[in-house]
Design a protein around this motif. Structure first.
Motif, short mmCIF file in Angstrom:
data_model
loop_
_atom_site.label_atom_id
_atom_site.label_comp_id
_atom_site.label_asym_id
_atom_site.label_seq_id
_atom_site.Cartn_x
_atom_site.Cartn_y
_atom_site.Cartn_z
N GLY A 1 0.83 -1.20 0.00
CA GLY A 1 0.00 0.00 0.00
C GLY A 1 0.86 1.25 0.00
N ASP A 2 0.25 2.40 -0.30
CA ASP A 2 0.94 3.69 -0.31
C ASP A 2 0.76 4.37 1.05
OD1 ASP A 2 1.75 3.47 -2.99
OD2 ASP A 2 -0.24 4.11 -3.67
N VAL A 3 1.87 4.79 1.65
CA VAL A 3 1.83 5.48 2.94
C VAL A 3 2.56 6.81 2.81
CG1 VAL A 3 1.72 3.32 4.25
CG2 VAL A 3 3.93 4.33 3.73
N GLN A 4 2.14 7.78 3.63
CA GLN A 4 2.73 9.11 3.57
C GLN A 4 3.98 9.19 4.43
OE1 GLN A 4 0.16 12.27 4.83
NE2 GLN A 4 1.34 13.85 3.76
N MET A 5 5.05 9.77 3.86
CA MET A 5 6.30 9.96 4.56
C MET A 5 6.27 11.28 5.32
SD MET A 5 7.71 7.17 3.38
CE MET A 5 9.46 7.26 3.73
N THR A 6 7.21 11.46 6.24
CA THR A 6 7.24 12.67 7.07
C THR A 6 7.59 13.92 6.27
OG1 THR A 6 9.52 12.09 7.68
CG2 THR A 6 7.76 11.44 9.21
N ASP A 7 8.13 13.75 5.07
CA ASP A 7 8.43 14.93 4.25
C ASP A 7 7.28 15.26 3.30
OD1 ASP A 7 8.60 12.82 2.53
OD2 ASP A 7 10.44 13.49 1.56
N GLY A 8 6.15 14.58 3.46
CA GLY A 8 4.98 14.86 2.64
C GLY A 8 4.86 14.00 1.41
N THR A 9 5.90 13.25 1.05
CA THR A 9 5.83 12.38 -0.13
C THR A 9 5.14 11.07 0.24
OG1 THR A 9 8.01 11.42 0.35
CG2 THR A 9 7.93 13.38 -1.08
N TRP A 10 4.84 10.28 -0.79
CA TRP A 10 4.19 8.98 -0.59
C TRP A 10 5.13 7.88 -1.07
CZ3 TRP A 10 -0.73 8.24 1.54
CH2 TRP A 10 -1.42 9.42 1.83
N SER A 11 5.06 6.75 -0.38
CA SER A 11 5.93 5.62 -0.73
C SER A 11 5.12 4.33 -0.67
CB SER A 11 7.12 5.52 0.23
OG SER A 11 7.92 4.39 -0.08
N ARG A 12 5.42 3.41 -1.59
CA ARG A 12 4.72 2.12 -1.61
C ARG A 12 5.55 1.10 -0.82
NH1 ARG A 12 0.40 0.42 -4.13
NH2 ARG A 12 0.07 -1.77 -4.67
N ILE A 13 4.97 0.59 0.23
CA ILE A 13 5.68 -0.36 1.11
C ILE A 13 4.80 -1.57 1.40
CG2 ILE A 13 6.99 1.51 2.19
CD1 ILE A 13 5.18 1.16 4.63
N TYR A 14 5.41 -2.59 2.00
CA TYR A 14 4.67 -3.80 2.37
C TYR A 14 3.79 -3.49 3.58
CZ TYR A 14 3.66 -8.61 3.73
OH TYR A 14 3.02 -9.79 4.07
N THR A 15 2.49 -3.69 3.43
CA THR A 15 1.54 -3.44 4.52
C THR A 15 0.74 -4.70 4.87
OG1 THR A 15 -0.09 -2.65 2.90
CG2 THR A 15 1.32 -0.99 3.95
N GLY A 16 1.15 -5.82 4.30
CA GLY A 16 0.42 -7.06 4.51
C GLY A 16 0.70 -7.71 5.85
N PRO A 17 0.21 -8.93 6.05
CA PRO A 17 0.38 -9.63 7.33
C PRO A 17 1.83 -9.93 7.63
CG PRO A 17 -0.46 -11.12 5.66
CD PRO A 17 -0.50 -9.75 5.06
N LEU A 18 2.16 -9.94 8.91
CA LEU A 18 3.52 -10.19 9.36
C LEU A 18 3.57 -11.43 10.24
CD1 LEU A 18 4.45 -6.53 10.32
CD2 LEU A 18 5.15 -7.74 8.25
#
Length: 529
Positions: A93-110
């Motif tokens: 999924g896409d999550v917002q970074m602290t600098d305002g940009t967006w990044s696609r990272i693993y958000t699935g089950p762990l």
């Protein structure tokens, strides 16, 4: 009438006892008169006894050790996280970074505590070790020198901006090493297989937090001991920035020192973080503390629950391992495409194979010798019995039963066998131990990592194939069993071999004297004319 029956019974017992005494006397008399034959028979039976004693001793001892190795190394399976495709919306999924940009990272089950609870609920699963890994800087400590120290000592290649920038970057890696998190370090694969050995202190337990194990080499270089404290820092380049900074530090107390038993080439091509002497073994909570700080500094409103890279589960009964793995596959948590379950039998197989090869080698050699001697016995008994036709005819003409005649032959061989077994017991105390451990030492030596010096051309060729890291990685032994086995010949083995050799003797005598059952005394005498 009863007195008459009792008298007959007593008479029969006396006659049987008298016949048995006479048979023993005849056997002794024959063995003494035919002493050359007796010596030859003794030598043959001794060779058979000795060979079988060595073979049975090695077979049983290695069988017991294999069972022990299976209980220690073949009783686990790994629940691990596999790589997933970024385009999978269920896992990324896409999550917002602290600098305002967006990044696609693993958000699935762990693989987290929920996995532990469900798998530990399976009947037969007794323990687990969750593992994790991060890079961090250890402050105020001199690491075993590797690639980055070499680059800093040589300085910039030139005054070009790129070379100067690379030189400055190398300096930031001087103190970086690898932190391996474990729930219980006593169950960590390096300790279970003997690659690492705990020299001082204790192992890390699930209740520990902010503790660490370091190598005895690293401790000696820096004058550290159990009870001292290390300062460990987590560095990262935050979103929107270009240089690394320290975003978290923790103080870790040294609770134990481990010794590295494997081999790794130490030169300018191995990074400090890849050198096993520099590794820090810590608890998972310490790594989780670093992770939580990183999430706060990197992402606006996204956090990840504590998780492991993989979890090794241990079962009570090795025979139930496959069944338990199948049950684990039926759990809901195992149905995610990013999860995988695999039997952890690599070290077990690599340890059992040299043991089984020794066992099979000795068994084949023993079987060949025993069969060869047994065939010789058949030939010899056939020749000897046929050479005693006159004696056999006399026995039969006197009314001695054929079974009694065979019994005398067996008794003669049995007397020699007892002597051969007695000598075998005296000479076979240390021989199986010498043979077995000599073969074991050869197998262990072959399993040890070889110290290899790679030329520049070797490294260039490996670089072209992308295999430099594997070429220079830490190598441990592929053998995780004992270096010495007690090959002891016990009373149970003696009795088993005695019964087995008696069967061989009976079979050889019956084969060699089978003609006795077909001929009458008159016929035997006729054939002798």
């Amino acid at each position: 009438m009863r007195q008459w029956d009792a008298g007959i019974s007593v008479f029969v017992r006396k006659m049987a006892r008298r016949e048995g005494d006479i048979m023993v006397k005849r056997s002794f008399l024959y063995l003494r008169r035919k002493y050359k034959r007796s010596i030859l028979l003794f030598l043959l039976l001794f060779v058979i006894s000795f060979s079988l004693a060595v073979g049975v001793t090695v077979w049983n001892s290695i069988g017991a050790v294999t069972k022990e190795v299976q209980d220690r190394l073949g009783t686990s399976f790994i629940f691990k996280q596999n790589a997933a495709k970024p385009e999978d919306p269920l896992l990324y999924g896409d999550v917002q970074m602290t600098d305002g940009t967006w990044s696609r990272i693993y958000t699935g089950p762990l693989i987290g505590q929920n996995v532990v609870e469900q798998v530990m609920g399976i009947d037969g699963v007794s323990a687990y070790n969750g593992e994790d890994m991060q890079y961090a800087d250890v402050q105020g400590v001199e690491l075993v020198a590797g690639m980055w120290h070499d680059a800093v000592e040589r300085g910039p290649v030139s005054n070009e901006p790129e070379d100067v920038a690379y030189y400055e970057q190398c300096k930031t890696y001087l103190q970086m090493t690898t932190l391996y998190g474990n729930t219980d370090t006593s169950l960590y694969s390096k300790f279970r297989t003997g690659s690492f050995t705990l020299r001082n202190g204790r192992h890390i337990t699930p209740e520990d937090e902010r503790v660490v194990l370091i190598s005895d080499k690293l401790a000696e270089m820096n004058g550290l001991r159990v009870g001292d404290v290390l300062q460990v820092a987590y560095n990262a380049t935050l979103p929107g920035q270009t240089e690394q900074e320290v975003i978290a530090t923790q103080e870790l107390q040294i609770v134990g020192l481990f010794h590295v038993n494997g081999y790794q080439p130490l030169d300018r091509n191995v990074a400090e973080s890849d050198i096993s002497y520099n590794w820090l073994l810590t608890d998972n909570q310490t790594l989780n503390n670093f992770s939580q700080t990183m999430y706060e500094r990197f992402y606006v409103d996204w956090r990840r629950d504590p998780a492991f890279l993989n979890i090794t589960f241990f079962v009570d009964d090795p025979a139930q391992l496959q069944s338990i793995v199948e049950q684990a596959w039926q759990l809901d948590i195992a149905k995610y495409p990013s999860f995988d379950i695999a039997v952890d039998d690599t070290m077990y197989r690599s340890t059992v194979e040299p043991l089984q090869s020794i066992r099979n080698l000795v068994a084949v050699a023993t079987l060949v010798i025993a069969i060869g001697c047994a065939l010789v016995l058949v030939i010899i008994f056939t020749m000897w019995i046929k050479s005693r036709k006159r004696e056999i005819a006399i026995y039969l003409s006197l009314g001695i039963r054929k079974s009694t005649v065979f019994g005398q032959f067996i008794l003669e061989a049995g007397m020699v066998l007892l002597l051969a077994m007695a000598v075998t017991m005296g000479t076979c105390r240390n021989v199986p131990d010498m043979i077995g451990n000599h073969l074991l030492a050869s197998a262990v030596e072959q399993a040890q990592p070889q110290e290899i010096e790679y030329s520049l051309e070797d490294l260039r060729e490996a670089a072209r194939r992308g295999e430099v890291s594997g070429l220079l990685a830490y190598q441990d032994s592929t053998y995780g069993g004992p270096d010495h086995i007690d090959f002891s010949f016990c009373l149970a083995d003696f009795l088993m071999l005695l019964a087995l050799e008696l069967l061989i003797i009976v079979a050889a005598i019956c084969k060699g004297g089978s003609f006795i059952f077909k001929l009458q005394p008159k016929q035997i005498l006729t054939t002798m004319r």
